[in-house]
Design a protein around this motif. Structure first.
Motif, mmCIF file in Angstrom:
data_model
loop_
_atom_site.group_PDB
_atom_site.id
_atom_site.type_symbol
_atom_site.label_atom_id
_atom_site.label_comp_id
_atom_site.label_asym_id
_atom_site.label_seq_id
_atom_site.Cartn_x
_atom_site.Cartn_y
_atom_site.Cartn_z
ATOM 1 N N LEU A 1 46.147 48.107 37.560
ATOM 2 C CA LEU A 1 44.986 48.275 38.430
ATOM 3 C C LEU A 1 44.556 46.997 39.140
ATOM 4 O O LEU A 1 44.191 47.040 40.317
ATOM 5 N N VAL A 2 44.582 45.849 38.444
ATOM 6 C CA VAL A 2 44.090 44.616 39.070
ATOM 7 C C VAL A 2 44.879 44.257 40.328
ATOM 8 O O VAL A 2 44.288 43.940 41.376
ATOM 9 N N PRO A 3 46.228 44.279 40.322
ATOM 10 C CA PRO A 3 46.949 43.991 41.579
ATOM 11 C C PRO A 3 46.634 45.001 42.680
ATOM 12 O O PRO A 3 46.535 44.626 43.853
ATOM 13 N N LEU A 4 46.489 46.284 42.324
ATOM 14 C CA LEU A 4 46.182 47.284 43.335
ATOM 15 C C LEU A 4 44.815 47.028 43.963
ATOM 16 O O LEU A 4 44.656 47.074 45.195
ATOM 17 N N ILE A 5 43.820 46.764 43.121
ATOM 18 C CA ILE A 5 42.474 46.496 43.627
ATOM 19 C C ILE A 5 42.469 45.220 44.469
ATOM 20 O O ILE A 5 41.889 45.170 45.554
ATOM 21 N N GLY A 6 43.126 44.168 43.949
ATOM 22 C CA GLY A 6 43.163 42.904 44.672
ATOM 23 C C GLY A 6 43.865 43.023 46.012
ATOM 24 O O GLY A 6 43.376 42.535 47.041
ATOM 25 N N PHE B 1 34.826 37.817 44.690
ATOM 26 C CA PHE B 1 35.595 38.959 44.189
ATOM 27 C C PHE B 1 36.525 38.543 43.054
ATOM 28 O O PHE B 1 36.606 39.216 42.017
ATOM 29 N N VAL B 2 37.244 37.439 43.232
ATOM 30 C CA VAL B 2 38.195 36.977 42.215
ATOM 31 C C VAL B 2 37.474 36.628 40.921
ATOM 32 O O VAL B 2 37.906 37.020 39.825
ATOM 33 N N ILE B 3 36.369 35.903 41.022
ATOM 34 C CA ILE B 3 35.630 35.508 39.815
ATOM 35 C C ILE B 3 35.052 36.731 39.113
ATOM 36 O O ILE B 3 35.127 36.859 37.880
ATOM 37 N N ALA B 4 34.474 37.642 39.891
ATOM 38 C CA ALA B 4 33.905 38.855 39.286
ATOM 39 C C ALA B 4 34.983 39.666 38.583
ATOM 40 O O ALA B 4 34.790 40.157 37.459
ATOM 41 N N LEU B 5 36.129 39.821 39.225
ATOM 42 C CA LEU B 5 37.216 40.595 38.633
ATOM 43 C C LEU B 5 37.739 39.918 37.367
ATOM 44 O O LEU B 5 38.064 40.588 36.377
ATOM 45 N N THR B 6 37.801 38.595 37.378
ATOM 46 C CA THR B 6 38.299 37.861 36.215
ATOM 47 C C THR B 6 37.393 38.055 35.002
ATOM 48 O O THR B 6 37.860 38.354 33.889
ATOM 49 N N PHE B 7 36.094 37.914 35.192
ATOM 50 C CA PHE B 7 35.191 38.007 34.050
ATOM 51 C C PHE B 7 34.983 39.458 33.605
ATOM 52 O O PHE B 7 34.748 39.713 32.415
ATOM 53 N N LEU B 8 35.115 40.393 34.534
ATOM 54 C CA LEU B 8 35.084 41.790 34.128
ATOM 55 C C LEU B 8 36.309 42.122 33.279
ATOM 56 O O LEU B 8 36.202 42.815 32.252
ATOM 57 N N THR B 9 37.460 41.612 33.675
ATOM 58 C CA THR B 9 38.681 41.810 32.891
ATOM 59 C C THR B 9 38.554 41.167 31.517
ATOM 60 O O THR B 9 39.021 41.715 30.514
ATOM 61 N N ILE C 1 39.669 35.464 26.181
ATOM 62 C CA ILE C 1 40.620 34.523 26.778
ATOM 63 C C ILE C 1 41.926 35.231 27.161
ATOM 64 O O ILE C 1 42.585 34.855 28.135
ATOM 65 N N ILE C 2 42.291 36.283 26.416
ATOM 66 C CA ILE C 2 43.482 37.062 26.751
ATOM 67 C C ILE C 2 43.255 37.779 28.079
ATOM 68 O O ILE C 2 44.134 37.827 28.948
ATOM 69 N N GLY C 3 42.059 38.329 28.252
ATOM 70 C CA GLY C 3 41.739 39.014 29.502
ATOM 71 C C GLY C 3 41.733 38.070 30.691
ATOM 72 O O GLY C 3 42.212 38.419 31.777
ATOM 73 N N ALA C 4 41.197 36.862 30.502
ATOM 74 C CA ALA C 4 41.176 35.888 31.604
ATOM 75 C C ALA C 4 42.589 35.496 32.007
ATOM 76 O O ALA C 4 42.900 35.369 33.199
ATOM 77 N N PHE C 5 43.442 35.319 31.018
ATOM 78 C CA PHE C 5 44.833 34.964 31.318
ATOM 79 C C PHE C 5 45.538 36.111 32.046
ATOM 80 O O PHE C 5 46.261 35.884 33.022
ATOM 81 N N LEU C 6 45.334 37.332 31.596
ATOM 82 C CA LEU C 6 45.940 38.482 32.266
ATOM 83 C C LEU C 6 45.439 38.608 33.699
ATOM 84 O O LEU C 6 46.199 38.958 34.607
ATOM 85 N N ALA C 7 44.150 38.326 33.917
ATOM 86 C CA ALA C 7 43.611 38.365 35.281
ATOM 87 C C ALA C 7 44.318 37.339 36.161
ATOM 88 O O ALA C 7 44.649 37.619 37.316
#
Length: 825
Positions: free
Chosen positions: A199-204, A221-229, A241-247
């Motif tokens: 989903l993240v690449p599609l949304i981005g 947008f990038v910061i919001a998506l990162t912290f939401l992830t 931290i796993i979510g931030a890395f995946l983002a």
């Protein structure tokens, strides 16, 4: 004044002063800046002078800084290197997890007398690590090297395993370890990871392509998506931290390294959030705990020794197994020895459920302090050695242009052309980029110059925001083409990036009058771009290589340039070429740097419908076509119209046409054969030359030239075929010269006719109806190389200075030879 500070303005001002002064003092003492920030946190924190409390504000900004580090690690990791060496990442991740886990378990069980589950929980702290020193390798330009890539990938593996181990032991202690626990744990984890990756690449990609082109909105947008992830990772039972890395990984391909958005992301993290995290780590250190008793000393020393030694053994063993150099092994150690985030999570969970006492908390804090002191020292020292070697091993300078000229007409499209120039520019280069605007000389010249300054000012601001030097150029000339070429010569330009609307007309040869003239009169690389979408949204670059492209002098530079674009844009590469070209060039393309995922697909014919060539092109692709100049070995007349046909057929994709940088075929061959009378007579024979004709219709001219050799009936039939070709696919060899060529039966070798008419002939060319017609007839099934060589010979002679005038003024064939001899003397 009461301590600690409570005024929010004073707290923030104090931290900003620390962020300013601590690195300066550290550099003075020849220490890494990171060490200076951690020491600043020790001094001003609650266990130092007590100026600042580690309250919710500091914890919040510190947590943001930690997530930012992991996000940047994912954003800057070289995914191509990870794909190519994924076994390296897996090996290091498992080794750096297993060795510290074994040594830590032995320490807890045999030395500290802990139960096995408690000892394993303690050991999980040694297995995990935090990329505290990643900013150091980023500043050294090493974030995409194999050692750093391996370490970053291994970090996610070992941290994930350590945190999963933490969750299992904590649940077992609470008596919650059941089948439902395992199902929830792995189900949530799988759903989360798969969802983020999809989903993240599609949304981005959707956002960058359709919503806005404003970098401020893109940054938010990038910061919001990162912290939401990151938050969703916590919901799924993983650490943020796993979510931030995946983002970071999933946005990697959408944010070019040399873009204004990437610059803003780095600035915000490097200047504010990451320093806050380092200062907050320093605030945890309480040296007075060491005075509480010998137990704290024993546990602290034991934990520090195991943390340092186990990570050193893991780094050494991994580097040895992977064939890395000693300095790369030490760089891996410097990156992976630091303990912070996951370590704190493990110790706090163990303390809250009653498995750890305060002595373990003390030992953990001391371990964090020592490892975060040793890590930066090792990373900086080893990183400098690796940087020197990497700089010496960089690919040849010819593989990427250094001085890039960007002619601009208006603000529209200027940003995209500049982005391409920034992608092409070597990161270590000190050369500026050269945006140019040519003002036509006339009575409004001052107004034109003022308008140019406004257009170029935007380019200067954009380049300066990226830290790229820029030299704006304004030149006044009667002719736009002359102005561009003069600027290129005066500034020793090595490549030009031009814009094109993709539109062609019946009288357009390839791109249009100005661009065609620039291409014809320069030998440098020219990139002509029809851009319809942001470059960052391209998933793949499709490189089209026409037949014999691999024989072009500038082929290597074209491949290097395209692979640089693919690497910087985070795209894969698909090469479309004939089977012969794939066979001849595949090995070179695969081994040339930089490394990008590359696939090959053969094309049966290049002369059919353009839709057949573009069957494999997707809307998310960036199409790049290599073409050769007239007279070069890979040039074919039909290819002059190919860019326009592709642009008309695929209006939904970005199109870049790369004109290979090379000497012309005639210049290349000049040392082998001089253009003299004998050479001209070997190409144009007397019995196949028709001079001083006076006919406007092409068919009678062709019939008059052909009937000597083919007879009246065959000449009549062939003339009609050539007439159709002349009206539908005429080739302008030079102003006033048209080429008509085809393959016919009845000839064994290339047959060339030269026809000169005193009246303009009804063959539609961009420059008008020509007076000179060159006919090339090749046998059916002829070797393409022989056909192209004949074309090159014709173009070489026709494009000689004043040769058109010689042909038109000649009354007899001998006059042509005499004129050539006079010019030689």
């Amino acid at each position: 004044m009461a301590l600690p500070f409570t005024d929010p303005v004073l707290i923030f001002a104090s931290v900003m002063v620390l962020i300013l002064l601590a690195p300066i003092l550290a550099r003075t003492l020849r220490l890494p800046e990171i060490v200076g920030l951690i020491m600043a946190g020790i001094v001003v924190g609650p266990h130092g002078f007590g100026l600042l409390a580690r309250d919710q504000t500091i914890e919040l900004l510190g947590a943001v800084g930690l997530l930012y580090i992991m996000f940047l690690a994912g954003l800057e990791i070289d995914l191509n290197e990870v794909r190519r060496n994924k076994s390296h990442t897996l090996l290091f991740g498992l080794v750096t997890f297993a060795i510290p886990l074994g040594m830590g378990t032995a320490l807890g069980y045999w030395v500290f007398g802990m139960a096995v589950p408690v000892a394993i929980l303690l050991a999980s702290m040694f297995s995990s690590h935090t990329l505290v020193t990643f900013p150091i390798v980023g500043k050294l330009g090493l974030s995409k090297t194999r050692a750093v890539t391996t370490t970053i990938g291994g970090t996610i593996i070992t941290d994930t395993l350590a945190l999963l181990l933490l969750a299992v032991i904590a649940s077992a202690t609470r008596g919650q370890l059941s089948t439902g626990f395992w199902v929830r744990l792995f189900a949530f984890m799988v759903v989360y990871v798969v969802g983020v990756i999809i989903l993240v690449p599609l949304i981005g990609r959707w956002f960058f392509r359709t919503v806005t082109a404003d970098e401020n909105a893109q940054f938010v947008f990038v910061i919001a998506l990162t912290f939401l992830t990151s938050w969703l990772a916590h919901v799924a039972g993983l650490e943020p931290i796993i979510g931030a890395f995946l983002a970071g990984i999933t946005l990697n391909n959408l944010i070019p390294e040399r873009s204004l958005l990437m610059t803003r992301i780095h600035f915000t993290g490097d200047a504010i959030f990451i320093p806050f995290f380092l200062i907050s780590v320093g605030m945890l250190v309480d040296l007075s705990l060491l005075l509480a008793g010998t137990e704290a000393w024993v546990i602290s020393i034991g934990m520090i020794v195991i943390a340092l030694v186990s990570k050193l053994i893991a780094a050494w063993a991994s580097a040895r197994a992977l064939g890395y150099r000693r300095d790369e092994g030490m760089l891996i150690y410097g990156l992976s020895v630091n303990q912070a985030a996951a370590t704190l999570a493990a110790v706090l969970v163990g303390f809250n459920i009653g498995l750890f006492n305060e002595s373990v908390i003390t030992g953990t804090i001391m371990m964090i302090a020592v490892t975060c002191f040793v890590g930066p020292l090792v990373t900086q020292r080893a990183g400098r050695k690796v940087a020197v070697i990497e700089e010496q091993a960089q690919f040849d300078a010819a593989s990427a242009p250094h001085r890039i000229l960007i002619p601009l007409e208006s603000r529209a499209g200027a940003r995209e052309l500049l982005d391409i120039a920034f992608l092409l520019r070597e990161k270590s280069s000190h050369e500026p980029v050269y945006p140019l605007r040519v003002v036509s000389d006339g009575h409004n010249v001052e107004e034109g110059v003022a308008q140019s300054e406004k257009i170029l000012a935007d380019s200067v601001v954009r380049a300066a925001s990226l830290g790229i030097p820029v030299t704006p150029l304004t030149t006044v000339d009667l002719n736009v083409t002359n102005g561009i070429l003069r600027a290129a010569t005066e500034n020793r330009i090595s490549a030009m990036v031009l814009g094109w609307n993709g539109e062609v007309s019946a009288r357009t040869r390839t791109f249009g009058r100005h661009i065609d003239s620039v291409v014809d009169r320069t030998r440098k690389m020219v990139l002509v771009n029809r851009l319809v979408a942001p470059l960052s949204t391209a998933k793949r670059i499709v490189l089209m290589l026409p037949p014999l492209s691999e024989r072009e002098i500038g082929f290597e530079e074209v491949i290097g340039t395209v692979k640089v674009l693919a690497n910087q844009a985070g795209s894969s590469l698909l090469v479309l070429a004939s089977a012969e070209t794939v066979l001849a060039a595949r090995e070179y393309i695969e081994r040339s740097r930089p490394t990008v995922p590359t696939e090959f697909q053969t094309v049966g014919t290049w002369k059919g419908p353009v839709d057949t060539l573009l069957e494999s092109v997707l809307p998310s692709d960036w199409l790049v076509l290599m073409v050769a100049r007239r007279g070069e070995v890979a040039w074919q007349p039909a290819f002059d119209r190919l860019p326009g046909r592709i642009a008309a057929a695929r209006t939904d994709v970005n199109l870049t046409v790369v004109v290979a940088p090379a000497e012309r075929w005639d210049a290349q061959q000049s040392t082998e054969r001089v253009v003299d009378t004998s050479y001209v007579q070997s190409v144009f024979r007397k019995d196949r030359t028709l001079l001083r004709a006076n006919e406007r219709q092409v068919t009678p001219l062709l019939k008059a030239a052909l009937r000597r050799e083919f007879g009246a009936d065959a000449a009549q039939a062939l003339s009609r075929i050539l007439e159709v070709i002349g009206h539908e696919e005429p080739v302008e060899l030079a102003p006033d010269v048209a080429l008509i060529h085809t393959h016919v039966s009845g000839v064994r070798d290339s047959v060339i006719y030269l026809i000169v008419s005193e009246s303009p002939v009804d063959v539609p060319l961009a420059s008008g109806n020509p007076h000179i017609i060159v006919v090339l007839l090749d046998p059916i099934g002829q070797d393409p190389a022989l056909h192209l060589r004949a074309l090159a010979d014709i173009a070489r002679i026709v494009r000689m200075p004043d040769m058109v005038t010689v042909f038109r003024e000649a009354r007899r064939f001998e006059d042509i030879a005499r004129a050539i001899e006079e010019r030689k003397s």
